[in-house]
Design an enzyme around this catalytic site. Structure first.
Site, PDB file in Angstrom:
ATOM      1  CB  SER A  71      -8.205 -10.625   3.940  1.00 22.08           C
ATOM      2  OG  SER A  71      -8.180 -10.367   2.546  1.00 22.08           O
TER       3      SER A  71
ATOM      4  CG  HIS B 195       1.207   0.193  -1.658  1.00 17.12           C
ATOM      5  ND1 HIS B 195       2.004  -0.860  -2.034  1.00 17.12           N
ATOM      6  CD2 HIS B 195      -0.050  -0.304  -1.574  1.00 17.12           C
ATOM      7  CE1 HIS B 195       1.263  -1.944  -2.184  1.00 17.12           C
ATOM      8  NE2 HIS B 195       0.014  -1.637  -1.904  1.00 17.12           N
TER       9      HIS B 195
ATOM     10  CB  CYS C  89     -13.037 -12.602   5.140  1.00 17.08           C
ATOM     11  SG  CYS C  89     -11.625 -13.695   5.018  1.00 17.08           S
TER      12      CYS C  89
END
Length: 131
Positions: free
Chosen positions: A76, A81, A96
């Site tokens: 995934s 940020h 996943c």
């Protein structure tokens, strides 16, 4: 069209999502795009994720400037940020993969950012076949 038989009550897709916010981080670190890229890549490695690609961007412009690093992993993604002006970052690790460990990746990123405090949240995003 091929059909797949899924056993009732089974969990064919394992989804583990850790995310949070980190406060009180050195603004110099939060502005260092290359160092943040290395942190994210190492986090993927430690968490047994298979790195596909890493992209990063450095944004300039007042109090909204910062860095975004996004790693696409086979399982995934990892995203960081930053907002250096506010000494703040968000961290998002979703997998996943049955063999991957997103909590290890999250904890490694936190250990490298060294925030004064942080939050951690978890969401089970697995697909559970109805019983």
């Amino acid at each position: 069209m091929q059909t797949t038989q899924i056993a009732r009550g089974s969990v064919p897709v394992i989804g583990k999502h850790y995310y949070g916010e980190a406060y009180g981080i050195d603004p110099e670190l939060l502005s260092d795009e290359e160092r943040l890229r290395r942190i994210v890549m190492r986090a993927a490695e430690l968490a047994n994720m298979h790195l596909v690609e890493v992209n990063s961007w450095k944004f300039k412009g007042g109090d909204k400037e910062g860095v975004s690093v996004i790693a696409l992993v086979l399982e995934s993604h990892i995203a960081v940020h930053t907002w250096p002006t506010y000494r703040y970052a968000t961290i998002d690790v979703y997998t996943c993969g049955e063999q991957s460990d997103p909590l290890t990746a999250f904890r490694y990123i936190i250990s490298q950012l060294k925030p004064k405090r942080y939050t951690i949240n978890y969401s089970d995003r697995s697909y559970k076949y109805p019983k």
